[in-house]
Each structure stands twice: as C-alpha cells, then as structure tokens.
Design a protein around this motif. Structure first.
Motif, PDB file in Angstrom:
ATOM      1  N   CYS A 198      -0.813  -0.313 -10.049  1.00 51.65           N
ATOM      2  CA  CYS A 198      -1.944   0.673 -10.362  1.00 51.65           C
ATOM      3  C   CYS A 198      -1.588   1.054 -11.662  1.00 51.65           C
ATOM      4  O   CYS A 198      -0.964   2.324 -11.606  1.00 51.65           O
ATOM      5  CB  CYS A 198      -2.010   1.315  -9.147  1.00 51.65           C
ATOM      6  SG  CYS A 198      -3.557   2.506  -9.403  1.00 51.65           S
TER       7      CYS A 198
ATOM      8  N   ARG B  41       0.799  -1.111  -0.060  1.00 55.97           N
ATOM      9  CA  ARG B  41      -0.081   0.001   0.080  1.00 55.97           C
ATOM     10  C   ARG B  41       0.789   1.167  -0.100  1.00 55.97           C
ATOM     11  O   ARG B  41       1.582   1.412   1.081  1.00 55.97           O
ATOM     12  CB  ARG B  41      -0.827  -0.181   1.167  1.00 55.97           C
ATOM     13  CG  ARG B  41      -2.052   0.919   1.190  1.00 55.97           C
ATOM     14  CD  ARG B  41      -2.568   1.373   2.868  1.00 55.97           C
ATOM     15  NE  ARG B  41      -3.159   0.176   3.257  1.00 55.97           N
ATOM     16  CZ  ARG B  41      -4.316  -0.126   3.456  1.00 55.97           C
ATOM     17  NH1 ARG B  41      -5.272   0.851   3.294  1.00 55.97           N
ATOM     18  NH2 ARG B  41      -4.857  -1.262   4.295  1.00 55.97           N
TER      19      ARG B  41
ATOM     20  N   ARG C 179      -5.706  -7.101  -3.895  1.00 50.51           N
ATOM     21  CA  ARG C 179      -5.557  -8.472  -3.509  1.00 50.51           C
ATOM     22  C   ARG C 179      -4.900  -8.838  -4.855  1.00 50.51           C
ATOM     23  O   ARG C 179      -5.579  -8.787  -5.972  1.00 50.51           O
ATOM     24  CB  ARG C 179      -6.769  -9.255  -3.218  1.00 50.51           C
ATOM     25  CG  ARG C 179      -7.241  -9.133  -1.753  1.00 50.51           C
ATOM     26  CD  ARG C 179      -8.496 -10.045  -1.440  1.00 50.51           C
ATOM     27  NE  ARG C 179      -8.723  -9.899  -0.154  1.00 50.51           N
ATOM     28  CZ  ARG C 179      -9.486  -8.795   0.424  1.00 50.51           C
ATOM     29  NH1 ARG C 179      -9.753  -7.734  -0.371  1.00 50.51           N
ATOM     30  NH2 ARG C 179      -9.706  -8.698   1.694  1.00 50.51           N
ATOM     31  N   LEU C 180      -3.966  -9.532  -4.646  1.00 52.46           N
ATOM     32  CA  LEU C 180      -3.182 -10.233  -6.141  1.00 52.46           C
ATOM     33  C   LEU C 180      -3.979 -11.621  -6.263  1.00 52.46           C
ATOM     34  O   LEU C 180      -4.409 -12.297  -5.423  1.00 52.46           O
ATOM     35  CB  LEU C 180      -1.637 -10.253  -5.868  1.00 52.46           C
ATOM     36  CG  LEU C 180      -0.993  -8.896  -5.751  1.00 52.46           C
ATOM     37  CD1 LEU C 180       0.531  -9.107  -5.242  1.00 52.46           C
ATOM     38  CD2 LEU C 180      -1.129  -8.101  -7.001  1.00 52.46           C
TER      39      LEU C 180
ATOM     40  N   PRO D 129      -8.370   0.841 -11.393  1.00 55.12           N
ATOM     41  CA  PRO D 129      -8.426   0.448 -10.146  1.00 55.12           C
ATOM     42  C   PRO D 129      -7.046   0.157  -9.552  1.00 55.12           C
ATOM     43  O   PRO D 129      -6.224  -0.123 -10.484  1.00 55.12           O
ATOM     44  CB  PRO D 129      -9.190  -0.955 -10.152  1.00 55.12           C
ATOM     45  CG  PRO D 129      -9.122  -1.534 -11.372  1.00 55.12           C
ATOM     46  CD  PRO D 129      -9.037  -0.258 -12.480  1.00 55.12           C
ATOM     47  N   ASP D 130      -6.883   0.152  -8.439  1.00 57.70           N
ATOM     48  CA  ASP D 130      -5.663  -0.470  -7.791  1.00 57.70           C
ATOM     49  C   ASP D 130      -5.761  -2.109  -7.343  1.00 57.70           C
ATOM     50  O   ASP D 130      -6.868  -2.489  -7.902  1.00 57.70           O
ATOM     51  CB  ASP D 130      -4.903   0.172  -6.737  1.00 57.70           C
ATOM     52  CG  ASP D 130      -5.825   0.271  -5.504  1.00 57.70           C
ATOM     53  OD1 ASP D 130      -7.213  -0.097  -5.461  1.00 57.70           O
ATOM     54  OD2 ASP D 130      -5.750   0.616  -4.367  1.00 57.70           O
ATOM     55  N   THR D 131      -4.597  -2.553  -6.670  1.00 60.73           N
ATOM     56  CA  THR D 131      -4.968  -4.112  -6.272  1.00 60.73           C
ATOM     57  C   THR D 131      -4.624  -4.461  -4.916  1.00 60.73           C
ATOM     58  O   THR D 131      -3.600  -4.904  -4.622  1.00 60.73           O
ATOM     59  CB  THR D 131      -3.865  -4.790  -7.363  1.00 60.73           C
ATOM     60  OG1 THR D 131      -3.960  -4.136  -8.808  1.00 60.73           O
ATOM     61  CG2 THR D 131      -4.108  -6.257  -7.645  1.00 60.73           C
TER      62      THR D 131
ATOM     63  N   TRP E 163      -0.381  -1.015  -5.138  1.00 61.15           N
ATOM     64  CA  TRP E 163       0.303  -1.496  -6.500  1.00 61.15           C
ATOM     65  C   TRP E 163       0.038  -2.672  -6.892  1.00 61.15           C
ATOM     66  O   TRP E 163      -0.215  -3.837  -5.864  1.00 61.15           O
ATOM     67  CB  TRP E 163       1.702  -0.990  -6.670  1.00 61.15           C
ATOM     68  CG  TRP E 163       2.679  -2.013  -5.794  1.00 61.15           C
ATOM     69  CD1 TRP E 163       3.399  -1.870  -4.664  1.00 61.15           C
ATOM     70  CD2 TRP E 163       3.181  -3.108  -6.281  1.00 61.15           C
ATOM     71  NE1 TRP E 163       4.065  -2.610  -4.307  1.00 61.15           N
ATOM     72  CE2 TRP E 163       4.117  -3.703  -5.347  1.00 61.15           C
ATOM     73  CE3 TRP E 163       3.139  -3.976  -7.407  1.00 61.15           C
ATOM     74  CZ2 TRP E 163       4.913  -4.802  -5.397  1.00 61.15           C
ATOM     75  CZ3 TRP E 163       3.812  -5.285  -7.502  1.00 61.15           C
ATOM     76  CH2 TRP E 163       4.643  -5.611  -6.355  1.00 61.15           C
TER      77      TRP E 163
END
Ligand code: SF4
Length: 729
Positions: free
Chosen positions: A570, A472, A580-581, A576-578, A568
């Motif tokens: 992003c 984050r 959860r991968l 959107p950002d991420t 990231w």
C-alpha cells in the motif's frame, strides 16, 4: 483512550472495552476485550476472517493477564547462589549493557546476537532489527519464524518475486470449487478458518487434504491422500505429470505469464503416478482423482503449510506445488491461486521488517546497496556502517558460545529451549554463553537459563500492528497499561539504546524526533518519541518500508481503524491497498512468474534397522507453540494436560505397548518420554508427538537439525526413531 476503545459509565463502575485481535495464531481473530471490576472478559467480534468465531485459546487468552506466575520484576542470576533473584530495572539494564560491552570489547561487534519471534508486533520486529544493526552493530539477528514458514517464503520469492502467505483474502477459500490443503490442519491449528471450508463444501466444492495423519481436517475432506512423511514433492510432481498428460495445463497462461515451463515439463516427465505411489504410498487412483479435481474445476486454490515446509527440502516441496498452480493458471485468476497458511500471530509481518538475518524493513535485502542506502537514510546513519547478512536461526543458535560464535544473546518473544530442533544441543549452547538475556512475560524454559530476565507487557497492555496470514495489517489495541514493574519490549529496547548511546557505544539515531511525510503528530503521544511509542515506531516503519516489496507507506493507523485492516503493498495513503496480488503481473523484473524444476530427494535421515520408524511432530488444538502461555491456562491445561506419543495399534501390538503406557521415542540426538496414545489416524510406520512441552516430553529432543539449504528451515517433520516401552517405574 486508545483508538477503538470505549468506556461506558454505570453507577459504581466503569467498564471498558477495546476492539483487538487474539494474541496467538496468524488468523488473528477479531475479539473484544471488556474490563469490569478488574476482570477482563473476551467477547466475540465480527471480523472478516473469523466472523465472530474464536477457538478455545482465544476465549481464554485474558486469563494470563493476572496469572500468579506473571513476571513483574526483572530477575538477575546471583553469582553466589546461581539462582535468579529480583532486581531493579536499573540494575538489570546496567548488567546487560556491561555484559554487551565486555563481550564486544573482547570479541567484536558480532559477538552479541539477537533472537526475535514471529509473535512480535510489526513495531517490535522493526525496532529489534534497528537495535541490532544500529545500536549493537551486529550482523547476528534472526528469529523463530525461520522455524515456521521460511520455506514457503523462499519458494514464493523465487516464483512470484514476493512472499505474502495468502495473495488473496481468506474469503476466497469459501468460493473455491476445488481446495487442496497440503500439510495443513486448520481444524486444530485455527478452527475458525474451518467455517470457510464448510462453506466451500456447502457450495458443492471439493476439499482434498494431503497429510500423513488422519487429522481433524482430513476427516472432513472428500479425499484424503496419506503419503509417507517427506514424500509430498513426489506427489506434487506426479500431479503435474498427470495434468500434462491429460491436457489440463493452461498453455495460454503459461506462455503469457510465466517463464521456465519447458524445463519443468521435462523434469516431471518421469514422475509416472505409479512411481509416486511406490514412493509415497498414495494410490494412483487417488493421484488421478486429485489431478482431475484440480485440472477441470473453474476456481482452484492450493495451500501448503508446515507439513510440506518443515523439511530439508521444504523449499523444493513448496515449489513443486507452486509449479502445479502455475501450470494450471491459478495465481492471479479470480477465486483461484496458491497460498501458504502462516502459523505464528505475526508470522507474516514479523519477517518483513528486519528481524531476519538477511533483511531490512520492507522485505528489502540487506546485501542490496540501494536498500541499505534507503534504510540507513531513514535511520540517520551511514549505509556502510550497517552490518551485512547474518546466519539463519538454527545456525546462529548452534554457534552460540563456540569459539567463532556469539558470546551474548538477547531473546525477545521466543523459547528456543523447547522450539528449536535438536533442542538439548541448543540448550547446551545457551548455557555456554557469557550473557543470556530473555524478555518474556512468564519464566519460559529459556528464561530459566538466563542471566537476566526482563518482564514484558502482554498483548492487551500494548498498542501496535500485526499482519495476518492474508497480508492484512491490523491494529492491536491496549485495554490497560502493564502492571507496575513491567515494561513493553519497545521500552526495553529504547532504554538499552539510551544506555549504549550514553556510554558512546551506539550512534545517536533518535530519528523518531524527525517530522517526515508520514509522521503526523499523535495527540497524547508527542512526548514519547524515544522509541518506546509504537505509533511513532510505526510511522518510521512506514518510511523505511516505502518502495520495498512489503510497502507500508500508505498504511496509517487511522486507515486501519476505518476499515477492517489494510492489505500491503500500500504505497500511498490516498491510493488503494492490495487485497489480491498478481492480477496483471508478478513482482519479478519482467512481471512473469518463474517455474523451477524440483526433484524429490530422501529425507536427511532415513529409517534403518536401529531406528526403523518415522517420527513427525505437530500441534494440538488446545496448546500453542512452545506452550509457555497456553500450558498455564487452566482450561487449556485441562483440555490438553500432557504430551503423548501417537502410534498405530498394529505397531503398538508388535511392540507390546498398551494405550497410556509410558514409552520412549529415541533418535540419534536424544529421546522423549510420554504416554502412548493408540490411534488408527497414523500410519503404522510413523509415530507422532506434539511439540508444545519441554522437559522429558520435549519432542525437539528427538528432531533432526538438518536444514533446507535455501531457507534454513529445519527438518522438524521427519527423522528416524525407535520406540521402546518404559518398564521401569
Ligand atoms: S484461531 Fe488463532 S487467532 Fe483465532 S482464536 Fe484461535 S488461536 Fe486465536
């Protein structure tokens, strides 16, 4: 005024507040700083990771801002007296540039090296990498994050194609049915995180801790496995063996989302629980109970930290637990997964943007032609002029001053005299340099050896971004400017670059003047485009990282301010950002995670008749890293005033050592002296010392400099020692 800051007016005073984050560890707890009548107070702030909580280090962080030992002027070593004496900035910068010129003229570009730190902001880490590759044109840059979690990073890259400490928000921990912590002691290293563990257990979840010591975290666990140091990999393989035998492997997940399982299945076939017990000392019943808790629960999270990673087989040990997580179908499943608890404040972001020997910004590889083209394009230099990969941190430090090694070193945000393994040898290498430059806020043990010391700003005096253990991206916000005579690291790099350019030693790359898709003018900052403005550096970082693994292109300071940070990757500001991968695919070319067979092997140095005990190191609650800052904070010094050597009462009785008696821990590389602390929390065959102190109590005088062949991570967590009572006064 800085974004996120506000000033209120009352009769006779103007209090000022700013919402920022703690300067220390990777949890990056949210806090508010309030300045009134010249005093700065730390106030709690609600933030998703710490929910208002802070540990003692965070509460007392502002004490250093006006500390009497704060450096406020450059220092130069006087050739006549050999002592450091105050100097002007011009004199200090001239001395550095003259030294760089002399060394590079005599020995080539690579004779100058740069050493960074995992506490530097993203902007500084990025600028440091650019300074090394473009202004100095040296391949030699690395940083102390190599000592922190490079093994988990390497394991994550080879399994998932990406290295992000937690691939899910921290809050997921609170909802896990089973949580396995391997070599992690958050109750002492990041106490506010324990709230999530408490919540997890209050919801009926099970907490299992793997640690050779009965730590504060282990005491809270439902089950504590206490293996011999250096045998975690045997434990991991045995857990997977049991899961296979019991039919707990998620075959559908394995076949749809992974490759390489068959070789791993065969490799763990011989890891009967009894074999793992014989090696690690963990009872078969505990291994079986752990495997059952992992294999039969709905939401399961496995986390590793330094205890598993700081070994000459750290990458393989982490891979063993990644294999287990993949076999159980955890990564990418809601509420489940594998993760690593990053240590240093910007341990995550610090390794994404170019201060690692083999990396360019955006987690790009420096030996990848396409990556070089992209980044060189952003920097405005030909790609073929960028140097190639350097060497990992310990290899770099161990080569300093040798015939083939660098003759000059610039250190930012690091104290390797205390934090490097086999530290006496590293100290000797530093003394052999023609030029040692250290930028720091206090006179650390490394700064005390320097030819030039540059006073730098503290965290509350600078803007920038940090990336926490969840990936984050956060905003660090300045409360007030640095004191007179002090400069930010970015300003120092900009000044050195300008001098090198003026002398024709560095190409012109004032790329920060260029307007690009991301470089919107920043009100009030448009004049500061010489590289010292963190906002402008971040805008360039976004361009350089675009399209990379750690893609920050869509992360703007405004976007971070609008929400509680941005995860990231992003790639687009309107996308959107991420948080959860891995929900649908992994970051590998075919989208599948990779199993890798890994075999247990002994520690680089085993116990013997002369050195019959295992030695391991770690942290204590009230101190942080090499202690340069926390050892100078009154409340922390009172809470943890000195180093100690922890040993079991049975061992103490055998050696005739009483509690508090001075002892010596001796390895093949050196010794440390500190008072004994008797505790049943440690195995009778192992002794422990915290690594926050220098001088005679320096734990790293003893540690082994064997490194992991993949990550370059030194084996801090185990070596062979003997223990002696110190009888002389
Ligand atoms: S847990 Fe870490 S980030 Fe939070 S207050 Fe303590 S040192 Fe600071």
């Amino acid at each position: 005024m800085t974004d996120g800051a506000r000033a209120t007016t009352r009769p006779g005073r103007t209090p000022r507040e700013v919402a920022t984050h703690c300067p220390y560890c990777a949890l990056q707890c949210g806090m508010t700083l309030r300045e009134e009548a010249g005093r700065v107070a730390v106030l709690p702030r609600q933030f998703p990771t710490n929910r208002g909580g802070l540990c003692q280090k965070g509460w007392t962080a502002a004490e250093l801002l006006d500390h009497p030992e704060r450096l406020t002027t450059p220092l130069l070593r006087d050739p006549d007296t050999g002592r450091l004496r105050p100097a002007s900035w011009d004199a200090a910068l001239d001395r550095i540039v003259a030294g760089i010129r002399a060394v590079q003229d005599g020995h080539g570009r690579d004779a100058v090296a740069v050493f960074g730190g995992g506490g530097l902001t993203n902007e500084k880490a990025y600028a440091l990498g650019r300074f090394a590759r473009v202004a100095l044109r040296t391949r030699h840059i690395d940083y102390n994050g190599r000592f922190c979690m490079s093994s988990a990073a390497a394991a994550g890259m080879r399994a998932f194609g990406v290295d992000r400490g937690l691939p899910f928000p921290l809050a997921d921990l609170g909802r896990a049915d089973t949580l396995l912590l391997v070599g992690a002691n958050p109750a002492e290293t990041m106490p506010p995180l324990v709230r999530w563990l408490t919540e997890q257990r209050e919801r009926g979840g099970r907490l299992i801790v793997v640690d050779p010591r009965v730590t504060a975290t282990a005491r809270q666990a439902d089950l504590h496995l206490q293996p011999l140091p250096g045998t975690d990999l045997a434990v991991a393989n045995a857990l997977l063996h049991i899961a296979l035998t019991e039919g707990w492997v998620d075959r559908d997940y394995v076949s749809a989302r992974t490759t390489g399982f068959e070789t791993v299945r065969r490799s763990v076939a011989g890891w009967w629980p009894a074999r793992a017990e014989a090696l690690s000392g963990v009872p078969v019943a505990d291994l079986e109970a752990t495997a059952r808790a992992l294999g039969t629960a709905e939401r399961v999270i496995i986390l590793t930290a330094r205890g598993a990673e700081q070994h000459a087989k750290g990458v393989d040990t982490v891979t063993g637990f990644v294999n287990l997580a993949l076999a159980l179908g955890l990564p990418g499943r809601p509420g489940s997964g594998y993760g690593c608890l990053t240590g240093q404040g910007n341990g995550q972001g610090g390794r994404e943007h170019g201060q690692k020997a083999d990396q360019l910004p955006g987690y790009r590889r420096i030996d990848d032609p396409a990556a070089r083209e992209h980044v060189a394009g952003v920097w405005g230099v030909p790609a073929d002029e960028l140097p190639g990969p350097g060497v990992p941190a310990y290899q770099l430090l161990d080569s300093l001053g040798t015939p083939a090694g660098p003759k000059a070193l610039l250190v930012f945000g690091s104290n390797p005299v205390v934090s490097a393994p086999r530290a006496a040898r590293v100290e000797g290498r530093l003394r052999d340099l023609d030029l040692l430059v250290v930028a720091d806020l206090l006179l650390s043990e490394t700064a005390a050896l320097a030819d030039v010391v540059l006073p730098t700003a503290e965290w509350a005096e600078e803007d920038g971004t940090m990336t926490n253990l969840e990936g984050r991206v956060l905003r660090r916000r300045a409360l007030r400017p640095p004191p007179a005579g002090v400069r930010t690291d970015l300003a120092i790099l900009a000044a050195l670059t300008a001098r090198l350019q003026a002398q024709g030693r560095a190409p012109s790359y004032r790329i920060l003047h260029r307007k690009g898709p991301f470089l919107a003018p920043s009100p009030g900052r448009v004049g500061a485009v010489d590289g010292s403005d963190p906002r402008a550096v971040f805008e360039e970082l976004r361009r350089a990282s675009a399209g990379g693994i750690a893609d920050y292109a869509g992360v703007s300071w405004e976007r971070i301010d609008e929400r509680d940070g941005v995860f990231w990757p992003c790639p687009a500001e309107d996308g959107p950002d991420t948080p959860r991968l891995f929900a649908d695919r992994f970051a590998t070319p075919d989208g599948r995670a990779r199993f890798h067979p890994v075999e247990h092997r002994p520690a680089a140095e085993e116990v013997c008749a002369e050195y019959p005990l295992h030695f391991t190191t770690g942290r204590v609650l009230a101190q942080y890293q090499s202690g340069t800052q926390t050892r100078r904070v009154d409340a922390l010094r009172r809470a943890a005033p000195d180093a100690f050597v922890e040993l079991h009462p049975d061992l103490a009785a055998r050696l005739g050592i009483g509690d508090g008696a001075p002892v010596r821990v001796i390895s093949r590389r050196g010794e440390l002296r500190a008072p004994a602390r008797l505790s049943t929390a440690i195995r009778p065959d192992t002794v422990f010392a915290p690594f926050h102190w220098g001088g005679a109590a320096r734990a790293n005088s003893v540690t082994n400099d064997a490194v992991d062949p993949v990550s370059g991570m030194p084996e801090f967590k185990i070596c062979a020692v003997r223990l002696e009572r110190v009888d002389e006064p």
